[in-house]
Scaffold this motif. Structure first.
Motif, PDB file in Angstrom:
ATOM      1  N   ASP A 318       6.164 -45.328   9.076  1.00  0.00           N
ATOM      2  CA  ASP A 318       5.489 -45.672   7.826  1.00  0.00           C
ATOM      3  C   ASP A 318       4.695 -46.965   7.937  1.00  0.00           C
ATOM      4  O   ASP A 318       3.671 -47.141   7.280  1.00  0.00           O
ATOM      5  CB  ASP A 318       6.503 -45.798   6.687  1.00  0.00           C
ATOM      6  CG  ASP A 318       6.866 -44.466   6.065  1.00  0.00           C
ATOM      7  OD1 ASP A 318       6.205 -43.457   6.383  1.00  0.00           O
ATOM      8  OD2 ASP A 318       7.820 -44.427   5.261  1.00  0.00           O
ATOM      9  N   LEU A 383       4.602 -37.652   9.937  1.00  0.00           N
ATOM     10  CA  LEU A 383       4.774 -37.679   8.488  1.00  0.00           C
ATOM     11  C   LEU A 383       4.836 -36.281   7.883  1.00  0.00           C
ATOM     12  O   LEU A 383       4.942 -36.140   6.666  1.00  0.00           O
ATOM     13  CB  LEU A 383       3.633 -38.481   7.842  1.00  0.00           C
ATOM     14  CG  LEU A 383       3.541 -39.943   8.289  1.00  0.00           C
ATOM     15  CD1 LEU A 383       2.360 -40.631   7.628  1.00  0.00           C
ATOM     16  CD2 LEU A 383       4.826 -40.692   7.987  1.00  0.00           C
ATOM     17  N   ARG A 386       7.293 -34.807   4.691  1.00  0.00           N
ATOM     18  CA  ARG A 386       7.810 -35.947   3.927  1.00  0.00           C
ATOM     19  C   ARG A 386       8.300 -35.488   2.561  1.00  0.00           C
ATOM     20  O   ARG A 386       7.542 -34.871   1.798  1.00  0.00           O
ATOM     21  CB  ARG A 386       6.697 -36.980   3.758  1.00  0.00           C
ATOM     22  CG  ARG A 386       7.086 -38.227   2.964  1.00  0.00           C
ATOM     23  CD  ARG A 386       5.855 -39.097   2.766  1.00  0.00           C
ATOM     24  NE  ARG A 386       6.155 -40.287   1.986  1.00  0.00           N
ATOM     25  CZ  ARG A 386       6.534 -41.440   2.517  1.00  0.00           C
ATOM     26  NH1 ARG A 386       6.662 -41.553   3.818  1.00  0.00           N
ATOM     27  NH2 ARG A 386       6.790 -42.488   1.758  1.00  0.00           N
TER      28      ARG A 386
END
Length: 441
Positions: A318, A383, A386
């Protein structure tokens, strides 16, 4: 791509400290008179030459800098009383074609009491080297009030410690650049020891193993552009749990430091936040850790950050996503810095500071283009999947049927996604992670 020389050292030999100008101290108490001139690391008296761009607390909008918050008064205005310290500030280079583009971001949760010192960014054109660094005063260990500013505001031991460490690092680098002194941890440790010994302290009646005098972290990268102009030599230097990184267009974000904590897994550190086992302080022995990377390909971006930036995200990936997403949205170095400031203030629960230096990109547009492919790969590989609950905490998660999801199920899904993301991201991220060494109290 790189040769490594890992080590942890301190308490080096004395220096010959003559003739390098000294940048005024950051906000904080002026140090008292020092030792004899032959051993005084503060033997500097004038402002830095233009070859050494410098960021300090006094910096405001201008050719090399910009700040967020209330605009400064015109030069002809007369101020009544001290100007309040802003709760955040950003700084960036002008955007000229220098192949060195820098920015820094500094924020505080409680205006006037932020325990992160202002980031340090300096590049010495004559020797093609520089330093970026951040400093996070450790409020838990250094909560004792030790100094009162001219405006009557009382500051803690942690607040003073971070700013004294910044001043010591500033003076250390000037000597490294001017006199070709050793740029390793021994000489930096000597400067830190000297400045901390001269700073204001107050002995607390409350004892304990966690209490420290002037405690702070440090994460820095001392770099030098190699003669081939296609690579850098890198020496990260650190104490505590602030971190230094290098960001490559091809391979992404690589951590260069290992937190001084019992736990070293980056994902577990996000989940547990263990105490530090080593930090800079005035009353106990501490270690400046280091490693040496002989050659890292250009172009690249160097980053130093306190845990206010990387300690409140959901996965280690992140943080890279934050850097690259804001880069894509920015039109200049200053806009990038301001976006990073806005983003961190939206999610962090701490003071936060970041120093960043991009080297080898012709201009900002080329810098942004260089990372487009990496950004797409990051989104796709790290990602994917998510959980929506991470982005809509107020609304709560929903199950497959559209009803509210059990909190334990949401927690399990989030952990599973974090584990999967970390599994695919970890190898690249830890390419330059220093080996574990014996921790010191």
């Amino acid at each position: 791509m790189a040769d490594h020389d890992h080590g942890a050292r301190h308490a080096g030999p004395s220096h010959h400290l003559d003739g390098w100008p000294h940048v005024p101290a950051p906000q904080g108490p002026p140090p008292p008179a020092g030792p004899p001139a032959a051993t005084d690391p503060r033997k500097h008296a004038v402002s830095p030459p233009v070859s050494v761009p410098h960021i300090g607390p006094e910096i405001g909008p201008g050719p090399m800098a910009a700040s967020a918050g209330a605009p400064p008064a015109p030069a002809t205005a007369v101020e009544e009383g001290p100007r309040p310290q802003p709760p955040q500030a950003v700084w960036a280079t002008k955007g000229e074609d220098t192949r060195v583009h820098a920015l820094s971001v500094w924020t505080e949760r409680v205006p006037g009491h932020g325990e992160d010192a202002e980031p340090f960014v300096v590049h010495h054109w004559g020797t093609h080297q520089g330093v970026i660094a951040v400093f996070d005063g450790s409020g838990g260990a250094g909560s004792t009030p030790v100094w009162q500013g001219p405006d009557g505001t009382t500051h803690t031991s942690a607040w003073v410690g971070a700013r004294v460490a910044r001043l010591a690092t500033d003076c250390w680098f000037h000597e490294v650049a001017r006199e070709a002194e050793d740029g390793g941890p021994d000489s930096l440790h000597q400067y830190l020891d000297w400045f901390l010994a001269k700073a204001p302290q107050r002995r607390s009646k409350i004892g304990g193993t966690m209490r420290r005098q002037l405690p702070t972290t440090l994460a820095a990268v001392h770099y030098q552009i190699r003669d081939d102009r296609n690579s850098l030599a890198l020496r990260p230097l650190w104490a505590g749990d602030s971190r230094a990184y290098v960001l490559s267009p091809g391979s992404g974000l690589h951590v260069l430091t290992r937190d001084h904590t019992r736990e070293s897994d980056a994902l577990e550190l996000l989940r547990s936040d263990p105490p530090m086992t080593n930090m800079i302080c005035a009353d106990r022995e501490f270690t400046i850790d280091t490693q040496y990377i002989a050659s890292f390909d250009l172009p690249c971006v160097l980053v130093a950050a306190t845990d206010g930036y990387f300690g409140y995200v959901h996965t280690p990936a992140d943080f890279e996503y934050l850097l690259l997403r804001t880069l894509r949205e920015a039109g200049s170095e200053y806009e990038w810095a301001d976006l990073l400031r806005r983003e961190v203030q939206a999610y962090t629960a701490d003071d936060a500071s970041l120093a960043l230096l991009a080297i080898g990109h012709r201009d900002f547009a080329q810098l942004r283009r260089a990372y487009e492919r990496r950004f797409d790969a990051l989104v796709e590989r790290h990602l994917r999947g998510r959980p929506a609950a991470l982005d809509r905490p107020a609304a709560g998660a929903v199950d497959a049927a559209g009803g509210p999801e059990d909190e334990r199920e949401t927690h399990a899904r989030v952990r599973a996604w974090q584990d999967q993301s970390w599994q695919t991201y970890r190898a690249g991220y830890e390419t330059y992670l220093p080996p574990a060494s014996e921790e010191r109290r």
